[in-house]
Structures are given as structure tokens and as C-alpha cells.
Design a protein around this motif. Sequence first.
Motif, PDB file in Angstrom:
ATOM      1  N   GLY A 109      99.275  37.493  40.939  1.00 25.70           N
ATOM      2  CA  GLY A 109      98.212  36.881  41.479  1.00 25.70           C
ATOM      3  C   GLY A 109      97.310  37.806  41.986  1.00 25.70           C
ATOM      4  O   GLY A 109      97.622  38.398  43.304  1.00 25.70           O
ATOM      5  N   ILE A 110      96.111  37.781  42.948  1.00 22.89           N
ATOM      6  CA  ILE A 110      95.554  37.934  43.532  1.00 22.89           C
ATOM      7  C   ILE A 110      95.081  36.721  44.485  1.00 22.89           C
ATOM      8  O   ILE A 110      94.579  35.496  43.890  1.00 22.89           O
ATOM      9  N   THR A 111      94.984  37.244  46.073  1.00 21.21           N
ATOM     10  CA  THR A 111      93.902  35.891  47.002  1.00 21.21           C
ATOM     11  C   THR A 111      93.041  36.211  47.099  1.00 21.21           C
ATOM     12  O   THR A 111      92.970  36.891  48.236  1.00 21.21           O
ATOM     13  N   ILE A 112      91.601  35.444  46.941  1.00 26.63           N
ATOM     14  CA  ILE A 112      90.382  35.531  47.475  1.00 26.63           C
ATOM     15  C   ILE A 112      90.250  34.555  48.675  1.00 26.63           C
ATOM     16  O   ILE A 112      90.288  33.280  48.057  1.00 26.63           O
ATOM     17  N   VAL A 113      89.220  35.036  49.491  1.00 27.44           N
ATOM     18  CA  VAL A 113      89.187  33.825  50.135  1.00 27.44           C
ATOM     19  C   VAL A 113      87.526  33.903  50.417  1.00 27.44           C
ATOM     20  O   VAL A 113      86.461  34.993  50.192  1.00 27.44           O
ATOM     21  N   ILE A 114      86.586  32.634  50.264  1.00 26.71           N
ATOM     22  CA  ILE A 114      85.539  32.653  50.041  1.00 26.71           C
ATOM     23  C   ILE A 114      85.158  32.464  51.520  1.00 26.71           C
ATOM     24  O   ILE A 114      85.255  31.678  52.815  1.00 26.71           O
ATOM     25  N   ALA A 115      84.290  32.927  52.235  1.00 30.26           N
ATOM     26  CA  ALA A 115      83.907  33.020  53.509  1.00 30.26           C
ATOM     27  C   ALA A 115      82.456  33.572  53.952  1.00 30.26           C
ATOM     28  O   ALA A 115      81.680  34.011  53.502  1.00 30.26           O
ATOM     29  N   GLY A 116      82.067  33.170  55.303  1.00 32.67           N
ATOM     30  CA  GLY A 116      80.559  33.387  55.195  1.00 32.67           C
ATOM     31  C   GLY A 116      80.155  32.655  56.306  1.00 32.67           C
ATOM     32  O   GLY A 116      80.846  31.561  56.813  1.00 32.67           O
ATOM     33  N   SER A 117      78.868  32.340  56.799  1.00 27.76           N
ATOM     34  CA  SER A 117      77.985  31.578  57.674  1.00 27.76           C
ATOM     35  C   SER A 117      77.859  30.260  56.809  1.00 27.76           C
ATOM     36  O   SER A 117      77.900  30.531  55.606  1.00 27.76           O
ATOM     37  N   PRO A 118      77.267  29.486  57.501  1.00 26.97           N
ATOM     38  CA  PRO A 118      77.453  27.704  56.699  1.00 26.97           C
ATOM     39  C   PRO A 118      75.973  28.152  56.285  1.00 26.97           C
ATOM     40  O   PRO A 118      75.144  28.830  55.719  1.00 26.97           O
ATOM     41  N   ASN A 119      75.897  26.822  54.873  1.00 31.63           N
ATOM     42  CA  ASN A 119      74.984  26.783  53.230  1.00 31.63           C
ATOM     43  C   ASN A 119      74.418  28.388  52.826  1.00 31.63           C
ATOM     44  O   ASN A 119      73.405  28.244  52.268  1.00 31.63           O
ATOM     45  N   THR A 120      75.350  28.906  52.839  1.00 30.64           N
ATOM     46  CA  THR A 120      75.332  30.187  52.327  1.00 30.64           C
ATOM     47  C   THR A 120      75.260  30.263  50.640  1.00 30.64           C
ATOM     48  O   THR A 120      75.136  30.949  49.601  1.00 30.64           O
ATOM     49  N   GLY A 121      76.014  28.985  50.079  1.00 25.47           N
ATOM     50  CA  GLY A 121      76.832  29.320  48.963  1.00 25.47           C
ATOM     51  C   GLY A 121      77.538  28.987  48.574  1.00 25.47           C
ATOM     52  O   GLY A 121      78.206  29.511  47.613  1.00 25.47           O
ATOM     53  N   LYS A 122      79.155  29.068  49.973  1.00 20.58           N
ATOM     54  CA  LYS A 122      80.303  29.835  49.467  1.00 20.58           C
ATOM     55  C   LYS A 122      80.994  28.545  48.490  1.00 20.58           C
ATOM     56  O   LYS A 122      81.565  28.629  47.151  1.00 20.58           O
ATOM     57  N   SER A 123      80.892  27.333  48.623  1.00 19.48           N
ATOM     58  CA  SER A 123      81.019  25.518  47.490  1.00 19.48           C
ATOM     59  C   SER A 123      80.549  26.665  46.332  1.00 19.48           C
ATOM     60  O   SER A 123      81.685  25.992  45.142  1.00 19.48           O
ATOM     61  N   THR A 124      79.112  26.444  46.274  1.00 16.84           N
ATOM     62  CA  THR A 124      78.974  26.619  44.901  1.00 16.84           C
ATOM     63  C   THR A 124      79.303  28.091  44.205  1.00 16.84           C
ATOM     64  O   THR A 124      79.770  27.686  43.086  1.00 16.84           O
ATOM     65  N   LEU A 125      79.662  29.231  44.828  1.00 17.05           N
ATOM     66  CA  LEU A 125      80.521  30.191  44.219  1.00 17.05           C
ATOM     67  C   LEU A 125      81.166  29.488  43.584  1.00 17.05           C
ATOM     68  O   LEU A 125      82.509  29.862  42.706  1.00 17.05           O
ATOM     69  N   LEU A 126      82.486  28.870  44.435  1.00 18.25           N
ATOM     70  CA  LEU A 126      83.244  28.509  44.344  1.00 18.25           C
ATOM     71  C   LEU A 126      83.699  27.418  42.918  1.00 18.25           C
ATOM     72  O   LEU A 126      84.488  27.654  41.606  1.00 18.25           O
ATOM     73  N   ASN A 127      82.338  26.575  42.692  1.00 16.59           N
ATOM     74  CA  ASN A 127      82.435  25.822  41.529  1.00 16.59           C
ATOM     75  C   ASN A 127      82.413  26.386  40.520  1.00 16.59           C
ATOM     76  O   ASN A 127      82.642  26.516  39.152  1.00 16.59           O
ATOM     77  N   ARG A 128      81.592  27.487  40.662  1.00 13.73           N
ATOM     78  CA  ARG A 128      81.203  28.270  39.323  1.00 13.73           C
ATOM     79  C   ARG A 128      82.707  29.462  39.186  1.00 13.73           C
ATOM     80  O   ARG A 128      82.341  29.198  38.105  1.00 13.73           O
ATOM     81  N   MET A 129      83.364  29.875  40.404  1.00 16.84           N
ATOM     82  CA  MET A 129      84.290  30.222  39.349  1.00 16.84           C
ATOM     83  C   MET A 129      85.493  30.102  39.030  1.00 16.84           C
ATOM     84  O   MET A 129      85.818  30.478  38.038  1.00 16.84           O
ATOM     85  N   ALA A 130      85.092  28.293  39.478  1.00 17.72           N
ATOM     86  CA  ALA A 130      86.251  27.415  38.415  1.00 17.72           C
ATOM     87  C   ALA A 130      85.851  27.041  37.680  1.00 17.72           C
ATOM     88  O   ALA A 130      86.489  26.214  36.804  1.00 17.72           O
ATOM     89  N   GLY A 131      84.274  26.799  37.396  1.00 19.23           N
ATOM     90  CA  GLY A 131      84.142  26.368  36.000  1.00 19.23           C
ATOM     91  C   GLY A 131      84.367  24.570  36.304  1.00 19.23           C
ATOM     92  O   GLY A 131      84.034  23.914  35.169  1.00 19.23           O
ATOM     93  N   ASP A 132      83.977  24.276  37.142  1.00 23.84           N
ATOM     94  CA  ASP A 132      83.977  22.769  37.903  1.00 23.84           C
ATOM     95  C   ASP A 132      83.875  22.329  38.941  1.00 23.84           C
ATOM     96  O   ASP A 132      83.306  23.355  40.096  1.00 23.84           O
ATOM     97  N   ASP A 133      82.970  21.348  39.242  1.00 24.80           N
ATOM     98  CA  ASP A 133      82.923  20.684  40.600  1.00 24.80           C
ATOM     99  C   ASP A 133      83.839  20.200  41.421  1.00 24.80           C
ATOM    100  O   ASP A 133      84.191  19.228  41.476  1.00 24.80           O
ATOM    101  N   VAL A 134      84.666  21.545  42.541  1.00 28.83           N
ATOM    102  CA  VAL A 134      85.970  20.855  42.715  1.00 28.83           C
ATOM    103  C   VAL A 134      85.414  20.654  44.286  1.00 28.83           C
ATOM    104  O   VAL A 134      86.280  21.015  45.255  1.00 28.83           O
TER     105      VAL A 134
END
Length: 450
Positions: free
Chosen positions: A221-246
Amino acid sequence: MHEHQDQPESEPIAAIATPPGNGGVGVLRISGDSIDHITQSILGCVPIPRQATLLPFLDHHGNEMDRGLAILFPAPNSYTGETVLELQGHGGSVLMNLLLKRVIDLGARIAEAGEFTQRAFINGKLDLAQAEAVADLIECSSEQAVRCAQRSLSGQFSNTIHGLVERLIELRCHIESAIDFSDEDLDLISGLSVRERMSSLQTDIEQILNSAQQGVVLRNGITIVIAGSPNTGKSTLLNRMAGDDVAIISDIPGTTRDLLKQQIHIDGLPVHIIDTAGLRETDDPIELEGIHRAKLSISQADYILQVIDSSQTQATECLDEFNSVPVIKIFNKIDISGIEPTRTDYEHGVGIYLSAKTGSGMELLFDYLKSSVGYQSNEDVFMARARHVNALEQARDFIQSAFRHFSDDLVIELLAEDLRLVQNALSQITGEFVADDLLGEIFSKFCIGK
């Protein structure tokens, strides 16, 4: 089939083949050249070969410890090529350990990791690529990976390599037969036929290398890291990619203090996602630790998804210290900014405009991740490892060298040596040409009891 030259003494080995803990059924596996005394002592008889027989499992006093199915596989018609006895009892951890202790008292020893499969390799039941596919099949995390591992286990990968080796041997015999010939006989190897055969081998090696490279990606597989300034939607992007509220989603900057990890699959491709703490200046010691962990994960990733709020004009954080890791700029929140989902190619990367909240543009991200690693969801990929790719790359380089020697005044000895090295590189894959220390490293990473 390969048979290792330095075959060790086949002392009986035993291991619990089912996962630790309590369960409905527990399996104990025993293998050795001569385990009749163990079979007789623990069962009170020798069961009919390859037939599941309900029998008591006896302790050293002849008392019944448990009762279950016993299956005997006499050599050589077994997984390891030795006589194998499998005892299927109740899956209590105490019961299984008592049964294992009883077998050890009867002269077996606890198997090392992967030792059953290693013996199968030594006894010619599997070649090395097939043996590795056993472990890969157990560890598969997607249906696509299972199919590819099964193809390797069934021998499709090995048969392809063996076919190349057979063609190489035939070509080498033809070329080496001319080494002692006089100069006027050099037309035996300088003709179009030899060049065409070498070209065909080169093309096939390249094709198999491409398949193996995809197999490595499918396995690891591949490993990707979601990074960026606070409150840009990083966690929302993780949830969208995972298809769940993690991940915890909040408008408060600095909500993510630790790493959040999730594995998803994109058309069978395993993608390991790590959501990190927002990178910003802070005096909060807990948030500082989260930022430290974020930077460590970023440095070890295959890709960075740098999330930027497209609805605001902002100075984004500098990721220059991670310039060895490709950055994909994710311009998020297009549902607010009104920008259409699109992909923009830059000189040193790409930018993707999307909305993690609505999902608009997410397919652009998924398609780019697949294409960037050369992944194609098809049925022609073999499950492969980095060492297979390395061996195929060596074979490709040596046959390219052979072409150079073929063209440069036709030095037969150098041409013959290059083809020998091509054959040795390919034989590393199936194990005909492999160092013992590599075998130890490969099998040490297997499960106990396999």
C-alpha cells in the motif's frame, strides 16, 4: 521444484496454528519425519490417513484431556513434505497449551516462525515465491490483494519466471557452444535469431517487472499524511476518505492533538492515512507533542496531502523541510469558495480543488493517487515483494549489458557471462539461487504455526 541442499534434520516441531485466545476450535500442528510415537501416545492409535477421526487426546496417564478431530498426513503427501498430524480440539487457551506441552514432552519442540512453510520449501513442496505468497495471503487487506496472492501461491508467478529461465538456458547453450569455435563460425551467434530471442526476453522481463512493481504496491500500500494549518478541514478529509466519522471535527483550532490512523482501499489499493495535528506556533505542551509526531509522520510518508482552505487568502505553512516527500495540495472547501472541482498540475506537484464536506472532487484525488504509483486494478498482477522487483531490475540491467556486448565487436565470453547473471537474478525469485541468511530473514516474518 527446488530442493535445498543443506537440509536440516527433521526433528518433530509443533505449534498452535490458531490465533491466541479462546475460540470455538483450536488447531495444533505437528510435523516431522517420524512422529508415530507422538501420534500413538496422544491418540492411543494411528488414525486412517487423510481422514478426520474423532478421538480423545490423552495425557501421560492415559486420561482424556480433550476430545476432537485428528487428521494424519503421511509423508510426502503433506504441506511440509513430512508426516503431519493436526489435532482440532476446543479452542480454550489453557486446553491448547496443555496439549502443546504434552506434545513437547513427547519429543517435539516448539516451531519457529514460518518453520512449517520453510520445511515445505526445503522439501520441494513450494518454491520461495510461493512460500512468500503464503504469508502474503494471510496478511491481505483487500479482495484484490487476495486474488493476486492466490495467483502467486498457485505458481503463476513462478511458472512465468521458470519459463524465462528455460529460454535463457537454451540461449546460453547456443552461445556458449560457440566460445571454442573459430572466428569464421561466429555467424552462429551473430545472426538475427539470437538478437530477436534476446529482445523477446528483454520485453518479457520488462512486462513482468511492471506487474511485480504493481504487486509490491498492492501488498504494501501507500502511506499518506494529511497535514496543514488548523481548521482547514483535515479531519473532515480523513472522514470523507474513510467513509466514517473517525476524527473529531471542530471549529476550534488545535482539536487534533495526536495522530489518527485509518486504512482504506481504492479499487483494492491499500492506503494508510494519518491525520496529524495542525502545524502552527503554540505553547500548549500537549499540542506541541502532537506537532512533533506530525512532523515525524510526514518525513516517513509516501505523499503529503497539504490541506488549504480555498475560501480564504492565507499564508500556508512551509513544508520545505519535507521536500523529499511529494506534496499534493488539497484546496478544500470549494463548497464555500464556489470553485469547480479540478486538478491543476504544477512543476513540482499537483493541486486538487475539492470539498471534503460534500465529496465533490474526491474522485480526482483517488484517481491521482492510483496513477501516481502506477496502480491498475486488473487481473494480471502478481503479489510481489521488494526483493522480487530488485531481482527483476538486475535481470533487466544484465540483459541490457548483454545487448551492448552483442553490439560491441561481439565479445562472446562477456555476452555469455551477462546471460548467466540474468539467469541467476531470476533464480533468486524462486529460490534456486539464494543465500541461506536471506531464507532466515524471509521465514522469520511468518506466523507461528505456518
